[in-house]
Design an enzyme around this catalytic site. Sequence first.
Site, PDB file in Angstrom:
ATOM      1  N   GLY A   1       0.824  -1.200   0.000  1.00 44.08           N
ATOM      2  CA  GLY A   1       0.000   0.000   0.000  1.00 44.08           C
ATOM      3  C   GLY A   1       0.856   1.247   0.000  1.00 44.08           C
ATOM      4  N   GLY A   2       0.204   2.373   0.290  1.00 40.27           N
ATOM      5  CA  GLY A   2       0.907   3.637   0.248  1.00 40.27           C
ATOM      6  C   GLY A   2       1.934   3.802   1.346  1.00 40.27           C
TER       7      GLY A   2
ATOM      8  N   GLY B   1       3.651   0.991   2.926  1.00 34.99           N
ATOM      9  CA  GLY B   1       4.685  -0.018   2.975  1.00 34.99           C
ATOM     10  C   GLY B   1       4.230  -1.344   2.390  1.00 34.99           C
TER      11      GLY B   1
ATOM     12  CG  ASP C   1      -5.614   4.505   4.630  1.00 36.25           C
ATOM     13  OD1 ASP C   1      -6.594   4.925   3.986  1.00 36.25           O
ATOM     14  OD2 ASP C   1      -4.672   3.892   4.108  1.00 36.25           O
TER      15      ASP C   1
END
Length: 481
Positions: A26-27, A29, A136
Amino acid sequence: MVVTPLTPDDPVRLGAFQLAGRVGEGGQGVVYLAHAPSGEQVAVKVLFRGDTASRARLARELSALESVAPFCTARVLTASVDGPLPYVVSEFVDGPSLEGRIRERGPLRGGELERLVVGTATALTAIHAAGVVHRDFKPANVLLGPDGPRVVDFGIARAEGAATTASGLIGTPAYLSPEQIGGAPASPASDVFGWAATMLCAASGSPPFGADTVPAVLNRILNHHPDLSPLPPAFAGLIASCLDKDPARRPTARALMVGLVDPVAADPSTEDLARIGSRIAAPPGRSALTTQESRRGRRGVVTGAALVAVSLLIAAGVAARLIPSTPETGVDGSGRTTPSAPPPSSSPSGSEAPSTPEPSGTERSAPPGNGVEIPASFAGAWAGDGVTSTNPFSPGEKRIEVTLRKGDDGAEWAEPVNGCKGRITLTKVTAEELTFTLGSGTGCVPGTVWLKRKGDALTYTWKDVPGPELVTETGDLTRSR
């Protein structure tokens, strides 16, 4: 859960943990399946951001993360902040993500959906009770384990002060709250918004604000209310209150949980919110997205800052495209914004207003409707197909159309390729240049347009100002009629 082989660039061991495969990326890691020295399966997340500030933030968060009640979350086991690669080790949940479940089998129904709603609301309550903000909440961060839903990837190494960084996204666009888009720090209220959007996705089978372009999705989050008819009636009003554009009007996670499991014992304010929410829930049969100017927009939220925030997230300093969304704009069944007809000319009865003398050497500048008018020499329909932009979401050359009427204090502007159309307001006139602005009060993203003489053509410039001036569009327009 699908586990793919390690790539040549992946480590094979981190500390005492042997990596066995990739679970996802994902954004923030990469997540690996790994084995602890005892042989137990664990999840290891290697963080992309290994700078000093991110490591220090991770160290501060660990004690709070470890105190989150584990019954509805993936328990954090340990972490390393000092080695070459910072990483976090947590309990491995053997089950698909909610995102994968929806993709493979469609919407959740009946008891499966109700257990998800209550279980994840309980998890969010536990996360907030530990003083942690998830930041998130989305379908990919809900795992459907054999013993029920688990919320994962909460709070780890994300910036505390804002929803943006210079290098990447803090939060997934389709599930960001309006205030995060505007650049405000993530908060428990923004988690509640992301939770509600995730539950609506689970019930409907698709993201509640669409899944086309990032600017279009963010525009809908700011200016539209989704259709709640896929939700069980008992939950619809309360979930609608969680999607309120104003974070102060959303219930807390605890009030939400109590309202779901025991409405009779719910906080009176939660009941009020649920009643408010039921009034904005779209009735069955309506489009999946319905247009409604956001209360937050009317309270003065500057949506220009919203796309500036997104630019920092996704384009490393490049802001997103101007997307008007007046209260008359609609959204079709495919999730695309459908533009309204251009507003009528400000001249009475459709006739042209008397022209004002052409400026000669001096400029005139005034608030809208206070004497600044388009000179006759600029009047006409102008268009250009070679306008270029620094916006990464809409690359290549595009067509811009501007209609100028003598004596008018504004103009009609359109970018047909994106279905964008709106009215720009004249703010300054010189003999060689007109300056227009699009304000936040219209529900559109603010920006400034300059039209400057260039022989028989006009030079067109658009910038995201007022603001940090990160986006520029330039090109030439010629008379189309």
